[in-house]
Write a protein that holds these residues in place. Structure first.
Motif, PDB file in Angstrom:
ATOM      1  N   LEU B  38       0.783  -1.190  -0.027  1.00  0.00           N
ATOM      2  CA  LEU B  38       0.146   0.049  -0.063  1.00  0.00           C
ATOM      3  C   LEU B  38       0.916   1.148   0.039  1.00  0.00           C
ATOM      4  O   LEU B  38       2.009   1.493   0.944  1.00  0.00           O
ATOM      5  N   SER B  39       0.578   2.038  -0.766  1.00  0.00           N
ATOM      6  CA  SER B  39       1.124   3.366  -1.038  1.00  0.00           C
ATOM      7  C   SER B  39       1.523   4.037   0.381  1.00  0.00           C
ATOM      8  O   SER B  39       0.727   4.294   0.973  1.00  0.00           O
ATOM      9  N   LYS B  40       2.963   4.592   0.571  1.00  0.00           N
ATOM     10  CA  LYS B  40       3.310   5.372   1.433  1.00  0.00           C
ATOM     11  C   LYS B  40       3.616   6.996   0.916  1.00  0.00           C
ATOM     12  O   LYS B  40       4.176   7.578   1.996  1.00  0.00           O
ATOM     13  N   GLN B  41       3.428   6.929  -0.288  1.00  0.00           N
ATOM     14  CA  GLN B  41       3.983   8.344  -0.800  1.00  0.00           C
ATOM     15  C   GLN B  41       2.624   8.760  -1.662  1.00  0.00           C
ATOM     16  O   GLN B  41       2.405   7.903  -2.565  1.00  0.00           O
ATOM     17  N   PRO B  42       2.187  10.062  -1.843  1.00  0.00           N
ATOM     18  CA  PRO B  42       1.204  10.509  -2.752  1.00  0.00           C
ATOM     19  C   PRO B  42       1.523  10.048  -4.169  1.00  0.00           C
ATOM     20  O   PRO B  42       0.317   9.834  -4.945  1.00  0.00           O
TER      21      PRO B  42
END
Lengths: 103, 103
Positions: B38-42
């Motif tokens: 799951l993305s940790k950066q926009p």
């Protein structure tokens, strides 16, 4: 391990897009990405819950042909800035949970 | 609405990659994409449960510089075919569930 996300990541940038309008526009996406944002084709990514910034960037890369995919280039070309924002809001509003494989 | 996927989509192509080895190699991915995919950066996408075919294609596009991202170009360059297969197997083995926004 279960982690929930989606609305959380998407909300700060969502103001620009209308998720309800996006749901209607997503009808053209559903053959490959589903209305649920889960891939229906082996070469199509899941797009459920993607960060709005990433989503918009990806479509604009297809539009600019700096990222290429036969079908996505055609689709992206047909989308206005508002369409892209609405689709980003809709797919970004889908909550994603994951379960890791046993180690 | 809850839909579960991941292992299902990934398994036909997984034979090539080793998910356990992929988990170790994923340590270099976790700052942006998490060990949970799951993305940790926009500007980073979720990569949990992505179809193996899509995942491998994406990395190879970064490697060939037909798809560009400052950090991903460097990362992709460092990955062998086996590394890519293992990472695809690991992230593809993560089960993804989604919940749609209220209409």
């Amino acid at each position: 391990v279960l982690v929930t996300l989606g609305l959380f990541l998407a909300s700060p940038v969502n103001a620009a897009g209308d998720a309800k309008a996006g749901r209607q526009k997503a009808l053209m996406c559903q053959g490959c990405h589903g209305l649920d944002g889960l891939s229906k084709q082996p070469d199509a990514p899941h797009i459920a819950g993607q960060p709005v910034l990433y989503f918009v960037k990806a479509i604009n890369e297809y539009k600019a042909k700096s990222r290429r995919h036969e079908q996505m280039s055609i689709v992206a070309e047909s989308l206005s800035e508002a369409d892209i924002a609405d689709l980003a809001a809709y797919y970004g509003a889908i909550t994603v949970s994951v379960e890791l494989p046993a180690r």
